[in-house]
Design an enzyme around this catalytic site. Structure first.
Site, PDB file in Angstrom:
ATOM      1  N   HIS A  16      31.945  13.584   9.224  1.00  0.00           N
ATOM      2  CA  HIS A  16      32.724  12.722  10.199  1.00  0.00           C
ATOM      3  C   HIS A  16      34.236  13.616   9.922  1.00  0.00           C
ATOM      4  CE1 HIS A  16      30.359   9.250  10.910  1.00  0.00           C
ATOM      5  NE2 HIS A  16      29.541   9.817  10.054  1.00  0.00           N
ATOM      6  N   ASP A 119      37.797   6.658  13.001  1.00  0.00           N
ATOM      7  CA  ASP A 119      36.401   6.908  12.862  1.00  0.00           C
ATOM      8  C   ASP A 119      35.377   5.651  13.163  1.00  0.00           C
ATOM      9  OD1 ASP A 119      34.346   8.871  11.581  1.00  0.00           O
ATOM     10  OD2 ASP A 119      33.661   6.937  10.894  1.00  0.00           O
ATOM     11  N   THR A 141      31.136   9.505  16.181  1.00  0.00           N
ATOM     12  CA  THR A 141      30.552  10.886  15.963  1.00  0.00           C
ATOM     13  C   THR A 141      29.182  10.958  16.172  1.00  0.00           C
ATOM     14  OG1 THR A 141      30.599   9.961  13.511  1.00  0.00           O
ATOM     15  CG2 THR A 141      32.358  11.297  14.170  1.00  0.00           C
ATOM     16  N   ALA A 309      23.132  25.127   2.343  1.00  0.00           N
ATOM     17  CA  ALA A 309      22.891  25.873   3.451  1.00  0.00           C
ATOM     18  C   ALA A 309      24.165  25.862   4.484  1.00  0.00           C
ATOM     19  CB  ALA A 309      21.602  25.650   4.379  1.00  0.00           C
ATOM     20  N   GLN A 311      24.972  25.859   7.398  1.00  0.00           N
ATOM     21  CA  GLN A 311      23.808  25.491   8.692  1.00  0.00           C
ATOM     22  C   GLN A 311      24.193  26.137   9.828  1.00  0.00           C
ATOM     23  OE1 GLN A 311      22.049  21.413   8.916  1.00  0.00           O
ATOM     24  NE2 GLN A 311      22.886  21.333  10.971  1.00  0.00           N
ATOM     25  N   HIS A 326      16.865  16.605  10.015  1.00  0.00           N
ATOM     26  CA  HIS A 326      17.011  14.974   9.765  1.00  0.00           C
ATOM     27  C   HIS A 326      17.613  14.284  11.280  1.00  0.00           C
ATOM     28  CE1 HIS A 326      20.993  16.272   9.109  1.00  0.00           C
ATOM     29  NE2 HIS A 326      21.371  15.379   8.901  1.00  0.00           N
ATOM     30  N   TRP A 329      23.732  13.496  14.106  1.00  0.00           N
ATOM     31  CA  TRP A 329      24.075  13.956  15.596  1.00  0.00           C
ATOM     32  C   TRP A 329      24.609  15.368  15.592  1.00  0.00           C
ATOM     33  CZ3 TRP A 329      22.460  12.612  20.042  1.00  0.00           C
ATOM     34  CH2 TRP A 329      22.966  12.998  21.137  1.00  0.00           C
ATOM     35  N   ALA A 349      20.376   6.187   8.665  1.00  0.00           N
ATOM     36  CA  ALA A 349      21.336   5.917   9.602  1.00  0.00           C
ATOM     37  C   ALA A 349      20.488   5.679  10.805  1.00  0.00           C
ATOM     38  CB  ALA A 349      22.450   6.776   9.261  1.00  0.00           C
TER      39      ALA A 349
END
Length: 436
Positions: A16, A119, A141, A309, A311, A326, A329, A349
């Site tokens: 976030h 947020d 987000t 990692a 990513q 997973h 977003w 989530a």
């Protein structure tokens, strides 16, 4: 010419925070009249990655340094029972920090407070913004479809006395309709139906907002060099986010599927935190202790097991041809940005929601176990995982083509003339109108 100051209050999670900082940089680059203070809320658990990230942003954004400030708030030492109570306790600290900002910018030509950017989890801070007579904006987000779902839940809660506790934990606050507008980390070409369904609240699709600048070469040389030795689009990458981990039994099922499939793989394996502890997964010193006996030796010629990692850097590598994810977003947007198809394995989530949208609605992903929930204790067996990996990596030219096309659309939407470029401009106009 009027100058405007925005106060960003991101959630303390790394994903976030990074997204919020990226959108802040985008705003500052777009309009020189803006300046931004990002308030850093610290959870009871120290996270050195966050501090390292902020330092790297400051080093790489020297041209914006006089207009982008990071302010550390006092650390909250209370036990973290839930996020709502944490944000309630932080209200005083946020108010004091903003008071100092407004007092230090009291001269005639100083920027004026034009709003708070909060947020999606920080809605209690709307009260602080109200105290300063400033409008609030949400930076959402996740995707527009999930935002639409939350707004619908709020509507039936407000208008029909529907109790949404069955969907959310009891401390959730539904306050999105109180804000001036909502920035969403998505783009029109990806979620046109969801975006066009918003009628009563200004929604600004300004994504994809991603931090993809690091190539990982300096920090993770061994991983990147291994990928350099693999053929184009031949590697399946398995990674489950900063909070994703599995128990030993599930790891053995994944290992079995990877070995049987025969595909080249790069697998991020993390140790789960102790039960009941609000901590992040950590790396194993020796992953062999939780993997099938001899697995690492038998797959050494075509696979690599790693810990944490990098990513984005991995997805950017041409050797990566598929991503078992997973469906957080940010991960969905990163996979689309780099044109890498996903096999969905949601864990917590809103990830099941994202997986359904990607597989069923948009046709941009394949399924491993769309209804998986870590809390349920569900086990996904070797055969199901292998089937998903084969579907991801074999005979998938049509889906791969769709993902590549969406990648191009996502990149084009941010440049002048693109839809997200347009909506960011509209947001800036609204912010500047607050000073009129």
């Amino acid at each position: 010419m009027a100058k405007a100051h925005l106060v960003f209050v991101p959630s303390p999670g790394m994903g976030h925070l990074a997204s919020a900082v990226e959108v802040a940089k985008l705003l500052l680059t777009r309009d020189h009249r803006l300046s931004i203070s990002v308030l850093i809320l610290e959870l009871p658990l120290v996270n050195s990655k966050i501090q390292n990230y902020i330092e790297s942003v400051q080093d790489s954004s020297s041209s914006l340094s006089n207009r982008l400030r990071f302010i550390d708030l006092p650390k909250d030492e209370s036990e973290l029972s839930n996020f709502a109570s944490f944000f309630e306790r932080q209200k005083t600290n946020v108010k004091e920090a903003v008071l100092k900002i407004t007092q230090s910018e009291s001269s005639v030509d100083s920027p004026r407070l034009a709003g708070f950017v909060l947020d999606m989890f920080c809605t209690p801070m709307i009260d602080v913004a109200d105290d300063f007579g400033a409008p609030s904006y949400i930076f959402f987000t996740s995707g527009a479809a999930f935002l639409g779902f939350l707004l619908y839940v709020q509507k039936i809660h407000d208008e029909e006395n529907f109790d949404p506790i069955q969907f959310k934990e009891k401390d959730t606050e539904l306050r999105f309709r109180e804000v001036r507008g909502i920035m969403v980390n998505t783009f029109l070409e990806l979620e046109s139906h969801a975006i066009e369904s918003f009628k009563t609240l200004p929604v600004y699709p300004v994504g994809p907002i991603l931090n993809v600048e690091s190539n990982g070469r300096n920090t993770h040389q061994e991983i990147m060099q291994w990928l350099d030795g693999q053929p184009v689009a031949s590697v399946v990458f398995l990674c489950f986010g900063s909070m994703g981990s599995f128990g030993e039994d599930q790891l053995k099922e994944i290992a079995c599927a990877l070995e049987h499939s025969g595909y080249r793989f790069l697998w991020s394996v993390r140790r789960p935190p102790p039960p009941g502890k609000p901590a992040s997964p950590t790396d194993y010193e020796n992953p062999q202790e939780v993997l099938p006996q001899g697995f690492l030796e038998r797959t050494a010629a075509f696979g690599k097991v790693i810990g944490w990692a990098p990513q984005a850097a991995i997805l950017a590598h041409p050797a990566v041809g598929g991503f078992v994810s997973h469906c957080g977003w940010n991960s969905v947007l990163e996979s689309l940005w780099f044109g890498v198809p996903i096999a969905t394995w949601p864990m917590y989530a809103e990830q099941q929601f994202n997986a359904f949208e990607m597989v069923i609605e948009l046709g941009l992903a394949v399924e491993i176990k769309m209804e998986y929930s870590k809390e349920s204790g569900m086990m996904v067996n070797c055969d199901e995982i292998e089937r998903g990996i084969r579907c991801l990596m074999e005979n998938n030219s049509e889906k791969r083509k769709k993902v590549k096309e969406m990648s191009e659309k996502g990149r084009m939407t941010l440049i002048e003339g693109g839809s997200s470029y347009y909506w960011l401009g509209r947001l800036i106009e609204d912010v500047m109108d607050n000073l009129a």
